[in-house]
Structure formats: C-alpha cells, structure tokens
Design a protein around this motif. Structure first.
Motif, PDB file in Angstrom:
ATOM      1  N   ASN A 128      16.383  10.718   3.469  1.00 39.62           N
ATOM      2  CA  ASN A 128      15.350  10.853   4.504  1.00 39.62           C
ATOM      3  C   ASN A 128      14.304  11.886   4.102  1.00 39.62           C
ATOM      4  N   THR A 129      13.151  11.722   4.720  1.00 36.48           N
ATOM      5  CA  THR A 129      11.963  12.430   4.254  1.00 36.48           C
ATOM      6  C   THR A 129      12.068  13.936   4.479  1.00 36.48           C
ATOM      7  N   GLY A 130      12.706  14.329   5.591  1.00 39.41           N
ATOM      8  CA  GLY A 130      12.776  15.744   5.899  1.00 39.41           C
ATOM      9  C   GLY A 130      13.792  16.479   5.052  1.00 39.41           C
ATOM     10  N   GLY A 146       0.806  -1.216   0.000  1.00 42.53           N
ATOM     11  CA  GLY A 146       0.000   0.000   0.000  1.00 42.53           C
ATOM     12  C   GLY A 146       0.842   1.270   0.000  1.00 42.53           C
ATOM     13  N   GLY A 147       2.049   1.188   0.532  1.00 42.21           N
ATOM     14  CA  GLY A 147       2.932   2.346   0.578  1.00 42.21           C
ATOM     15  C   GLY A 147       4.187   1.984   1.353  1.00 42.21           C
ATOM     16  N   GLY A 148       4.998   2.999   1.614  1.00 40.61           N
ATOM     17  CA  GLY A 148       6.250   2.769   2.318  1.00 40.61           C
ATOM     18  C   GLY A 148       6.033   2.283   3.742  1.00 40.61           C
ATOM     19  N   THR A 149       4.945   2.714   4.354  1.00 36.81           N
ATOM     20  CA  THR A 149       4.672   2.294   5.727  1.00 36.81           C
ATOM     21  C   THR A 149       4.441   0.791   5.788  1.00 36.81           C
ATOM     22  N   MET A 150       3.556   0.291   4.938  1.00 35.16           N
ATOM     23  CA  MET A 150       3.274  -1.150   4.925  1.00 35.16           C
ATOM     24  C   MET A 150       4.508  -1.936   4.513  1.00 35.16           C
ATOM     25  N   ALA A 151       5.252  -1.405   3.551  1.00 32.65           N
ATOM     26  CA  ALA A 151       6.442  -2.109   3.074  1.00 32.65           C
ATOM     27  C   ALA A 151       7.491  -2.186   4.189  1.00 32.65           C
ATOM     28  N   ASN A 152       7.681  -1.084   4.925  1.00 35.11           N
ATOM     29  CA  ASN A 152       8.630  -1.094   6.050  1.00 35.11           C
ATOM     30  C   ASN A 152       8.128  -2.007   7.165  1.00 35.11           C
ATOM     31  N   LEU A 153       6.825  -2.038   7.364  1.00 34.83           N
ATOM     32  CA  LEU A 153       6.267  -2.925   8.383  1.00 34.83           C
ATOM     33  C   LEU A 153       6.674  -4.373   8.090  1.00 34.83           C
ATOM     34  N   VAL A 212      19.006   1.896   7.634  1.00 34.76           N
ATOM     35  CA  VAL A 212      19.621   3.079   7.014  1.00 34.76           C
ATOM     36  C   VAL A 212      18.549   3.741   6.154  1.00 34.76           C
ATOM     37  N   THR A 213      18.494   5.055   6.224  1.00 34.98           N
ATOM     38  CA  THR A 213      17.544   5.772   5.382  1.00 34.98           C
ATOM     39  C   THR A 213      18.304   6.348   4.198  1.00 34.98           C
ATOM     40  N   VAL A 214      17.854   5.980   3.019  1.00 36.19           N
ATOM     41  CA  VAL A 214      18.543   6.422   1.813  1.00 36.19           C
ATOM     42  C   VAL A 214      17.663   7.501   1.177  1.00 36.19           C
ATOM     43  N   ILE A 259      11.141   0.724  -1.338  1.00 37.83           N
ATOM     44  CA  ILE A 259      11.123   1.835  -2.288  1.00 37.83           C
ATOM     45  C   ILE A 259       9.661   2.138  -2.611  1.00 37.83           C
ATOM     46  N   ASP A 260       9.348   3.406  -2.732  1.00 38.22           N
ATOM     47  CA  ASP A 260       7.963   3.818  -2.990  1.00 38.22           C
ATOM     48  C   ASP A 260       7.798   4.283  -4.433  1.00 38.22           C
ATOM     49  N   PRO A 261       7.254   3.438  -5.296  1.00 35.42           N
ATOM     50  CA  PRO A 261       6.958   3.953  -6.641  1.00 35.42           C
ATOM     51  C   PRO A 261       5.986   5.138  -6.621  1.00 35.42           C
ATOM     52  N   HIS A 262       5.219   5.293  -5.542  1.00 38.30           N
ATOM     53  CA  HIS A 262       4.310   6.453  -5.519  1.00 38.30           C
ATOM     54  C   HIS A 262       4.987   7.729  -5.012  1.00 38.30           C
ATOM     55  N   LYS A 263       6.272   7.659  -4.710  1.00 30.27           N
ATOM     56  CA  LYS A 263       6.995   8.898  -4.396  1.00 30.27           C
ATOM     57  C   LYS A 263       7.689   9.392  -5.673  1.00 30.27           C
ATOM     58  N   HIS A 264       8.767   8.692  -6.099  1.00 23.60           N
ATOM     59  CA  HIS A 264       9.485   9.182  -7.273  1.00 23.60           C
ATOM     60  C   HIS A 264       9.310   8.296  -8.501  1.00 23.60           C
ATOM     61  N   ALA A 294      17.326  -1.110   4.358  1.00 26.50           N
ATOM     62  CA  ALA A 294      17.419   0.237   3.776  1.00 26.50           C
ATOM     63  C   ALA A 294      16.013   0.767   3.501  1.00 26.50           C
ATOM     64  N   ASP A 295      15.681   1.859   4.150  1.00 32.67           N
ATOM     65  CA  ASP A 295      14.432   2.542   3.826  1.00 32.67           C
ATOM     66  C   ASP A 295      14.740   3.563   2.733  1.00 32.67           C
ATOM     67  N   ALA A 296      14.530   3.127   1.503  1.00 36.27           N
ATOM     68  CA  ALA A 296      14.765   4.003   0.351  1.00 36.27           C
ATOM     69  C   ALA A 296      13.421   4.385  -0.266  1.00 36.27           C
ATOM     70  N   ALA A 297      12.408   4.478   0.606  1.00 34.47           N
ATOM     71  CA  ALA A 297      11.059   4.802   0.134  1.00 34.47           C
ATOM     72  C   ALA A 297      11.104   6.069  -0.709  1.00 34.47           C
ATOM     73  N   TYR A 298      11.796   7.086  -0.179  1.00 32.56           N
ATOM     74  CA  TYR A 298      11.867   8.323  -0.938  1.00 32.56           C
ATOM     75  C   TYR A 298      12.953   8.275  -2.007  1.00 32.56           C
ATOM     76  N   GLY A 299      14.170   7.914  -1.589  1.00 36.69           N
ATOM     77  CA  GLY A 299      15.324   8.160  -2.457  1.00 36.69           C
ATOM     78  C   GLY A 299      15.724   7.026  -3.373  1.00 36.69           C
ATOM     79  N   ALA A 340      15.056   9.473  10.507  1.00 40.76           N
ATOM     80  CA  ALA A 340      14.320   8.424   9.788  1.00 40.76           C
ATOM     81  C   ALA A 340      12.843   8.784   9.834  1.00 40.76           C
ATOM     82  N   HIS A 341      12.082   8.212   8.939  1.00 36.99           N
ATOM     83  CA  HIS A 341      10.640   8.462   8.936  1.00 36.99           C
ATOM     84  C   HIS A 341      10.049   8.012  10.276  1.00 36.99           C
ATOM     85  N   TYR A 342       9.130   8.801  10.825  1.00 38.78           N
ATOM     86  CA  TYR A 342       8.579   8.468  12.141  1.00 38.78           C
ATOM     87  C   TYR A 342       7.869   7.129  12.152  1.00 38.78           C
TER      88      TYR A 342
HETATM   89  C1  LIG Z   1       7.304   8.449   2.668  1.00 37.96           C
HETATM   90  C2  LIG Z   1       8.249   7.656   3.463  1.00 37.96           C
HETATM   91  C3  LIG Z   1       7.825   6.600   4.273  1.00 37.96           C
HETATM   92  C4  LIG Z   1       6.372   6.275   4.455  1.00 37.96           C
HETATM   93  O1  LIG Z   1       5.845   5.821   3.251  1.00 37.96           O
HETATM   94  P1  LIG Z   1       4.310   6.018   2.845  1.00 37.96           P
HETATM   95  O2  LIG Z   1       4.337   5.630   1.417  1.00 37.96           O
HETATM   96  O3  LIG Z   1       3.949   7.442   3.095  1.00 37.96           O
HETATM   97  O4  LIG Z   1       3.517   5.072   3.689  1.00 37.96           O
HETATM   98  C5  LIG Z   1       8.785   5.864   4.933  1.00 37.96           C
HETATM   99  N1  LIG Z   1      10.078   6.180   4.841  1.00 37.96           N
HETATM  100  C6  LIG Z   1      10.521   7.192   4.085  1.00 37.96           C
HETATM  101  C7  LIG Z   1      11.985   7.488   4.010  1.00 37.96           C
HETATM  102  C8  LIG Z   1       9.632   7.974   3.361  1.00 37.96           C
HETATM  103  O5  LIG Z   1      10.062   9.001   2.629  1.00 37.96           O
END
Ligand SMILES: *Cc1c(COP(=O)(O)O)cnc(C)c1O
Length: 480
Positions: free
Chosen positions: A231-233, A154-161, A227-229, A289-294, A256-261, A182-184
């Motif tokens: 980070n969201t902020g 569903g998104g990066g949250t579910m994938a990280n879970l 490791v966050t590759v 990795i989040d295809p719905h980000k980049h 590696a949380d590369a949801a964003y990068g 790191a993402h909260y």
């Molecule tokens: C956006 C993001 C998440 C959360 O992903 P969602 O798709 O919003 O659920 C987790 N980690 C990082 C680094 C993100 O940028």
C-alpha cells in the motif's frame, strides 16, 4: 524531389546546435559541481535518432521550420522554471514515491517523439503497439500468467478504473471492498462508476483484516475484493493467500492493486510471508502495476492485466470514428482510454530489453537494494532516542514518529523536523496516521489528538542502500 534528408535529420542538427550552446552555458558556470545530466546520454540519443531517421530515407524532403534561437531561449527559461522542484533524482530525496526513470527509458521515450506514435490503433502506432503487447506478455509472466489481456494506461488510477469497471460489469450492483490503507483512488473510482464501496479496517501492520473481509462477505452483497500489494502509505502487503482461501466459501472477484509493489515479487530479499503473498497473485482475476512507480519509467505508464482474456468482449463499442483497419488486435479495442502515448510503450520495451524482469537479475537486484536500505534505516531509527519507527518495513517504506510527551506535540515536532531536514537538503514526507496505530509502536506517547503526523521515507532508489547512513545522520542533526 526525393531526398535523403528529412525533418528528423534537421531536428538532429538542431539538437546538436542547441546542445553545443547549452554545453557552453554550463561551462561558463565554471565548476558548478555535478550536473543532473550525463553528456553521453545526449550522444546516445543522437545516434538513436540517426538510426530512426534512416528508416524514412525514401520520403521526399519535408522540414517543418522552427526558430532555433527562440526555441533555445524558451527552453532555457523553461529549465529555469524547473528549478522549483525538489531534487527527486537524488538519494537525499527520501520522501514521497518518486523514482527517476532509467536513462534507457528517458532516451527511448524522447527518441520516439520524433515519430510520436499513438497506441490507440495500429494505424497510429504499429511498431509501438507491438512493443506494448510484448511488454504485457513479460509483465504477465512475472505473475505466472501466460496470456493475459492487458495494456498500458496513463497510470495506476486509470488502470484500476478499468479493473473495477470490468469487476462492476461482471458483478452488477454488488459492493467493492478494499482496505482502509488502500489508495484513496478506489473510493473515488467506485463513486465515478456508481459502485458501492466499503473500506475494511487494517491491523497493526497496516494490512487488511481477513476477519473483517469475511464478515463483509457473509453479508452477501460483495462482488469484488481489492487486495493492495504494497500500500501507498506504509508499503504493507495485504494477506492475499488468506483472502484467496475465502473463495472456498464465498464467491467474489479478486483484484490486486500492485501499482506500487508489483515488481517486488522478483526480489530475493523479501521475507517468507511476503513472498507467499506474491506467489498467490497468480490466482487473482486482475492486477494493476505501475511501471512509472518502480519500473523505472517516466510518468504516464500504468498497466492493467486480466487473467481471463475473454473480459475483452466487455469493451465492445460501435464507434464509427475509430480507424481500426485490420483484424489484428488494436489496443484501443481493449482500453477505455483512446489516444495513448506510444512513447510509453517504447520506453518500457527498451527498459525491459535492457533489464529483463527476472528473479536474481539486475533489475531485481536494484529492488533488493531498496528493501535493504529500508530495513537498515528502520533499525537505525529503532536505536535512536529521537524517533520511533512504526512497523518494520515490508517493502521499502519507513514511517516514523518523533518522540514526544503527547501526540499533538509529536505531530508538531514531525513538521519541524520536515522543515529543518529540507534546509539540509534532506527531503522527507509527512503522513497522518490514526493515534491508536502510532501508540501501538510508541505506547509512551500520551494521546491528545485523533491522528498523529509522522515522517515517511520511501527509499525507492537502489543508491539509498549506500546513502542510508548519511540520511540517518542528517535526520538526527535536523531534529536537534
Ligand atoms: C500510486 C498508486 C495508485 C495510483 O496510481 P497513479 O499512477 O498515481 O495514478 C493506486 N494504487 C496504489 C497502491 C498506488 O501506489
């Protein structure tokens, strides 16, 4: 009984009718400047639906009725409700992480809804499950993995879970650590999973401090390092290479949380140090990795990848309710989520077909444009007497403070600029940062608060490169 017509054909006629009427509505609005839709898109969608329809020609006629007029009325009302959104699609939206999907993703997603596959099991979405598996192969290759286990989420949250759930199963009772930036979601997910969590301090670039990671590893109860590759902020990339080096002396799982990068590894414009971190991702145990980000996808498309496919056995369950009918891998067998939109896989597959995940390719070029836009924006702010940009952007996110005598005044000014810019249709974001970090870049600001509100611009659109000069001009004007 058997008829060449079916519900899809009727639906196409309905679209044509409604489209014609909407078209009329638009025209009566006279020269109402540009629109957010390209009319060719609708024609492409109809052509695709006609092809889809052809695949079901042997079915007997079945046309669920709906009241076209009423649907049209409700849809127009719905569209009007949608006006209360920022113009995310536009380059003058330079605030939060919001990037419009590519037309091909939007159209493929919409087209698939006339079948509405469910990628839980092959019975619910045979073609779209095959597409999902192909997407996973291509995403894995981007990180140098030949045969990862993985699926969309569903998104990066579910994938990280899922990644942390697997990590917790493999290192029961041990801690997960991730950077303060790191993402909260990591602290919250670990709470859900009942895994202890510790945040690791960051350096002045916003990257996780390796000495602190080592200190925590020495304590002996860390099972997983995240490791966050990107980070969201701040868009900072954690030092993956050095943390991998710690594996010579310590045993831990590396996620590696590369949801964003994640996609930026394809870029030519990365600096050498950042490139090295991307090169090292091939050695981590799991990647999100989040295809719905980049990745140019509509929301609802995250992805988790595991380097070692044998973790799939952890997902085993004995549910009698599912309908796994063949020996082939059903994605529901390796996913915590059950029903999942086949539409997401269809859209991603179409996008990767049009824009393959290649270095130096068209997709990578778009990301390079974002990187360059951020650097130009940072340099422009560096020469401004009104703003002080913080760290140079490692990816495409720029964070900047408003020059003031004190940190509390800088925060107030940032909120004012945010409001004034919005009046000029320049849309920014706000971010709360520790005063020490801000004062590292703006030492002249007197500290009278613990945090400082800064402005933040995520320049995710390739078009931001062309628009950056205008953004700076609007920003300066908003601060007057
Ligand atoms: C956006 C993001 C998440 C959360 O992903 P969602 O798709 O919003 O659920 C987790 N980690 C990082 C680094 C993100 O940028």
């Amino acid at each position: 009984m058997a008829s060449k017509k079916n519900g899809t054909a009727r639906a196409i006629r309905s679209i044509r009718g409604v489209y014609g009427k909407l078209h009329g509505v638009r025209n009566s609005n006279a020269e109402a400047s540009q629109t957010i839709i390209n009319r060719r898109e609708i024609e492409i969608l109809i052509a695709a639906l006609e092809t889809l329809d052809a695949g079901y020609r042997d079915m007997p006629d079945f046309n669920p009725e709906f009241d076209v007029e009423k649907v049209q009325d409700v849809l127009v009302e719905t569209a009007t409700r949608m006006h209360d959104n920022y113009p995310y699609y536009h380059p003058q939206y330079a605030g939060q992480m919001l990037k419009p999907p590519h037309a091909v993703a939007r159209l493929a997603y919409a087209m698939s809804l006339w079948v509405n596959p469910n990628n839980h099991a092959l019975d619910g979405g045979r073609a779209s499950s095959a597409m999902e598996k192909e997407c996973i192969v291509d995403l894995g290759r981007m990180f140098g993995w030949d045969s990862p286990l993985g699926h969309l989420a569903g998104g990066g949250t579910m994938a990280n879970l899922e990644a942390l759930w697997v990590a917790g199963r493999l290192h029961p009772g041990k801690r997960v650590i991730a950077s303060e930036q790191a993402h909260y979601t990591h602290s919250r997910i670990t709470e859900v999973l009942g895994i202890p969590f510790t945040a690791v301090p960051t350096d002045t670039y916003g990257r996780m401090r390796v000495d602190e990671v080592e200190r925590l590893l020495d304590e002996g109860d860390v099972g997983t390092v995240v490791v966050t590759v990107g980070n969201t902020g701040l868009g900072a990339v954690d030092p993956v290479t050095e943390i991998i080096g710690l594996r010579e002396t310590h045993e831990f799982r590396l996620h590696a949380d590369a949801a964003y990068g994640g996609y930026f590894g394809l870029c030519s414009a990365l600096d050498a140090e950042t490139r090295a971190q991307y090169g090292a991702l091939t050695h981590v145990d799991s990647i999100v990795i989040d295809p719905h980000k980049h990745g140019l996808q509509p929301y609802g498309c995250g992805c988790v990848l595991f380097r070692d496919p044998s973790v799939g056995t952890l997902y085993k369950h004995g549910s009698p309710y599912t309908y796994f009918s063949s020996a082939d891998l059903h994605l529901g067998e390796i996913s915590l989520e059950c029903s999942r939109p086949g539409a997401s896989a269809v859209a991603l597959w179409a996008t990767q077909k049009l824009l393959p995940l290649e270095r130096h390719g068209e997709f990578a070029h778009g990301l390079d444009q974002s990187l360059r836009a951020a650097r130009t924006f940072w340099h422009d702010l560096h020469n401004s007497s009104t703003f002080t940009p913080l760290m140079p952007p490692e990816l495409d996110i720029v964070v900047y403070a408003v020059n003031s005598d004190t940190t509390s005044l800088a925060s107030q000014r940032a909120r004012e600029v945010f409001e004034k810019a919005a009046e000029r249709e320049l849309h920014l974001a706000l971010m709360e940062l520790p005063t020490d970090l801000v004062r590292h870049y703006a030492p002249d600001i007197e500290a009278d608060s613990e945090t400082v509100t800064c402005l933040r611009s995520v320049l995710m659109k390739p078009e931001h490169e062309e628009w950056v000069e205008r953004l700076t001009a609007l920003l300066e004007a908003s601060a007057q």
